[in-house]
Every structure is written in structure tokens, then in C-alpha cells.
Design a protein around this motif. Sequence first.
Motif, PDB file in Angstrom:
ATOM      1  N   GLY A 130       0.835  -1.241   0.000  1.00 55.79           N
ATOM      2  CA  GLY A 130      -0.198   0.047   0.002  1.00 55.79           C
ATOM      3  C   GLY A 130       0.711   1.176   0.053  1.00 55.79           C
ATOM      4  O   GLY A 130       0.127   2.227   0.186  1.00 55.79           O
ATOM      5  N   GLY A 131       2.094   1.365  -0.129  1.00 55.86           N
ATOM      6  CA  GLY A 131       2.715   2.394  -0.073  1.00 55.86           C
ATOM      7  C   GLY A 131       3.605   2.983  -1.068  1.00 55.86           C
ATOM      8  O   GLY A 131       4.630   3.563  -1.220  1.00 55.86           O
ATOM      9  N   CYS A 132       3.339   2.402  -2.529  1.00 57.47           N
ATOM     10  CA  CYS A 132       4.250   2.761  -3.604  1.00 57.47           C
ATOM     11  C   CYS A 132       4.438   4.213  -3.626  1.00 57.47           C
ATOM     12  O   CYS A 132       3.376   5.059  -3.719  1.00 57.47           O
ATOM     13  CB  CYS A 132       3.411   2.314  -4.981  1.00 57.47           C
ATOM     14  SG  CYS A 132       4.308   2.611  -6.393  1.00 57.47           S
ATOM     15  N   ALA A 133       5.676   4.784  -4.051  1.00 58.15           N
ATOM     16  CA  ALA A 133       6.097   6.209  -4.173  1.00 58.15           C
ATOM     17  C   ALA A 133       6.097   6.551  -5.828  1.00 58.15           C
ATOM     18  O   ALA A 133       6.692   7.505  -5.997  1.00 58.15           O
ATOM     19  CB  ALA A 133       7.319   6.231  -3.438  1.00 58.15           C
ATOM     20  N   GLN A 134       5.815   5.421  -6.571  1.00 58.90           N
ATOM     21  CA  GLN A 134       5.799   5.781  -7.904  1.00 58.90           C
ATOM     22  C   GLN A 134       7.398   6.026  -8.459  1.00 58.90           C
ATOM     23  O   GLN A 134       7.334   7.016  -8.995  1.00 58.90           O
ATOM     24  CB  GLN A 134       4.868   6.715  -8.539  1.00 58.90           C
ATOM     25  CG  GLN A 134       3.295   6.113  -8.306  1.00 58.90           C
ATOM     26  CD  GLN A 134       2.508   7.050  -8.725  1.00 58.90           C
ATOM     27  OE1 GLN A 134       2.557   8.268  -8.984  1.00 58.90           O
ATOM     28  NE2 GLN A 134       1.447   6.335  -9.471  1.00 58.90           N
ATOM     29  N   SER A 135       8.259   5.408  -7.892  1.00 59.73           N
ATOM     30  CA  SER A 135       9.806   5.682  -8.189  1.00 59.73           C
ATOM     31  C   SER A 135      10.311   5.600  -9.808  1.00 59.73           C
ATOM     32  O   SER A 135      10.692   6.287  -9.862  1.00 59.73           O
ATOM     33  CB  SER A 135      10.657   4.800  -7.443  1.00 59.73           C
ATOM     34  OG  SER A 135      10.301   4.775  -5.942  1.00 59.73           O
ATOM     35  N   CYS A 136       9.270   4.820 -10.415  1.00 58.31           N
ATOM     36  CA  CYS A 136       9.731   4.798 -11.711  1.00 58.31           C
ATOM     37  C   CYS A 136       9.343   6.080 -12.607  1.00 58.31           C
ATOM     38  O   CYS A 136      10.103   6.394 -13.588  1.00 58.31           O
ATOM     39  CB  CYS A 136       8.830   3.499 -12.485  1.00 58.31           C
ATOM     40  SG  CYS A 136       6.911   3.954 -12.307  1.00 58.31           S
ATOM     41  N   ARG A 137       8.418   7.087 -11.949  1.00 61.72           N
ATOM     42  CA  ARG A 137       8.331   8.266 -12.696  1.00 61.72           C
ATOM     43  C   ARG A 137       9.102   9.345 -12.159  1.00 61.72           C
ATOM     44  O   ARG A 137       8.886  10.480 -12.519  1.00 61.72           O
ATOM     45  CB  ARG A 137       6.769   8.508 -12.436  1.00 61.72           C
ATOM     46  CG  ARG A 137       5.621   7.540 -12.991  1.00 61.72           C
ATOM     47  CD  ARG A 137       4.276   8.137 -12.811  1.00 61.72           C
ATOM     48  NE  ARG A 137       3.354   7.178 -13.394  1.00 61.72           N
ATOM     49  CZ  ARG A 137       1.963   7.325 -13.180  1.00 61.72           C
ATOM     50  NH1 ARG A 137       1.471   8.357 -12.956  1.00 61.72           N
ATOM     51  NH2 ARG A 137       1.095   6.298 -13.580  1.00 61.72           N
TER      52      ARG A 137
END
Length: 435
Positions: free
Chosen positions: A207-214
Motif C-alpha cells: 500500500g505504499g508505492c512512491a511511484q519511483s519509476c516516474r
Amino acid sequence: MTRKNVYSCQLNTGKQGTRKIELLAPAGNLEKAKTAIRYGADAVYIGGNRFSLRSRASNYSMEDIQELCQFAKEFGAKVHVTVNMLPHPDDFEGLKEYLLELDEAGIDAIIAASPAVLSLARSLDVGYELHVSTQHSTTNSKSIEFWKDQKMDRVVLARECTLEQVSAIAKKQILPIEAFIHGGMCISYSGRCVLSNHMTLRDANRGGCAQSCRWKYRVFDDPKSETPISPEHRLFSMSSRDLQAVDFVEEMINSGVSSLKIEGRMKSAYYIATVVSAYRRLIDEIYEKGFASDEFRKEIKMEIAKAENRPTGPGFFKGIPDRKVQLYRDHDETVTQEYVAEIIERIDDEKVLLRVRNKFTPFSHAEVFGPNIKPASIFIEEVYDEQGNPMEACSHPMQMVMARYDGPAPAFGMIRKRLGDDTTTGRNSDSKESD
């Protein structure tokens, strides 16, 4: 209590008497859920305040869920709750009680990724359905057969399936199939990513994705080098375009897909209203006429683009995405401010009470859209504050104003800027990535 069996596996041919395909919309809070249902969603999926993969969304209390279930029933809609985190040992505390509370609230289904969660829910003999989350990366009929043996009620296909694969799986009618048609795409395989956890200690699968890919990165050709090979104005990103499947909906209907799913529990009510109403019109057109013409699909794409803030593409539906479907160098997001006012009520034949959302001015062209009506052009004339004073500009969000215009004022409708038939602040599928 016996589990509901509300979703059939019959082929959705569009003939009279055949159940239409379900349009399933995201909703990060109660307001958004009600908006989605009013604007044509057959079902909404939400996250409770525990065990969900969108911990930053405005997740629902049990009281909110109960209220939404009652609201949905009034519209003949359904409520699905995500319980889709991949739990570690400590995460099971309170899960049984939570699953039973959801049953008491009257939900129609849970969407879960962990076999342990699904097995526990099945053992409790709850009244809601059990849907296998896309996090399981289901891409073939053999897996569907496995889930049928486990007494699951629906499978959400992985977004890595091509249209041909989706159709072939759905036509077997093993279990009802749910497929994504719109929204964000994960750069990893069905969300199985550790970038966020590695860089921020925020676990994407809990539940904590920081969307590091973006994020934007400097690129080095040698780990020991202190000088990047990427110039400052050309930082590297590795995200993908959002999915937009207008051209593929007809085939999915004809192949017997049970549910078409829109991604975006973090999105705004305006985004949800725009996207849901557009796909609602598309689905209804296909059932009414048996097809959607190129011209009609173009109209729907233009409508959806008015709410988009990222370029869109076909995802995996046409096959393995090439570089045109990726956003390697640009974060490429824009802030849309088209949504300018919420319609509260028509005061009299001349005046409409509005709640300001973004800046707009009197004597300007705009567009009204709302539940069950097509977008209509209007010209806003004088605007007054609550004391009846004429206004030169409406620039304070949530301020109540009275506007004069000749045109529809549907309950729960919205007003947005009209920038021309071929120009929007949204991002459409023809957007170009800079080299």
C-alpha cells in the motif's frame, strides 16, 4: 450465509434481455464513488482503511462503506472493496474481523491478491463474491481453471495480456473475467516492483508505492563516474503512457468479458465523471447499434482527453509495447484546470447556483456535462456573489456564485472551459514523446 452469484458467464451479445457488460470505476472517497455511480458506473471499487494497496487514497471507514452500499443499491450499482495487499505475518491481525465487517456492511465483492486472504474469506462463508486481483498476473485459461477449483467468483486479468489473449480467455467462459480499459500502467509486471521499497522504504505491495519509476534520473555509464551522460534538460524516466482502450471495448464485449475496469482511485471527481460518462456512452452505443463508428470513437477519445494529464496509449492490447508507448525521458504530466464549477441548483429561469472549482470569468464560453446528458456548449453571462454583487472573475475555489446562462443545469453537473473542438489541456493518445 451463501455467497452471492450475481455475475453470469453468458456471452454479452447486446441482444435484448442480455445483461450488459459491467463498467467498474475507481473511487478514492465517498464523494468520488457517488459521482462515479451518478455518471454511469455499474459498480465502484474502493479501499477500506486497512489491507488495501492505496494507503495514500482517502480510504473509507466502515461507516462510509455502509453509506455507499446503501447509495449504490438505490442506483442498482455494486460495491467492490480491495483487500489486495500482499500481507506479511504481522499484517493478518484483525483480518478475519475486517472481512466479517465488510459482509455486514453489505458489499458485493472483495478484490484480493493473497491466496491466504481469499481462502480465509471463503472459509467464513461470507455473502460477497471473491475476485482474484490483477496482482496475481493471471494471463491464461489454465490459471482461470485453478481459481475456479478454488471456488473464486471472478478473475481480474493481468494488464500484460493482449486483446487477442483477453478475448480467447473470455470466450472459454470458465469464470467471469474483468479487464482494465483505462488508467495508469505499471512499469513493472503487474505491480511486482521493489523500487519504492528500496528507495523510500514504502512497500508497493503493501500500500505504499512512491511511484519511483516516474521520477527523473541522471544516467551514468559507469557506477564510479561522477559525471552523468544525460544532460540536465534530458533526465531519464521509465514510466509508461496511461492505458486508453476505446478502440478495443467492442471486441471485449463481443468476446464475453464481464467487467471493464477503469484505474485511478487517486484521481479527482472531475476525472472520474469525465472518463466514466465517456465509456458509458461508448458501451451504450455498442449495445444499441451493434458497433461504434470511427467518428463516434473519435468523439469519445476527445471527451476523455479533456480530463487526462498524461499521454495515453494501447498498453499491451496490440502486443508488446514499443518505445512510443513508454515515457523514457519525460515525466510528462500536466495539471488540468478545465473544471471550473460544480452545479448546485437552478435558482430560477435565468440564474444557476454554482460552486467555484477553478478560475473562470463572466462572458466566456464553457461546456456543461452531467449524469445522463451529452456535453453542451453554453455562454456564461453575468456572475454574482451571494450578496448579488457582480463579479469580474471567479477565482476562489469553493465560493458559491450565481451565474446567468442559457442551457442545461443538471443536478450534480459540472461546467468546464471550452477550448475548441481540437484543443484541450488534457493529453490524448496522439501526444508525442520528445526524443
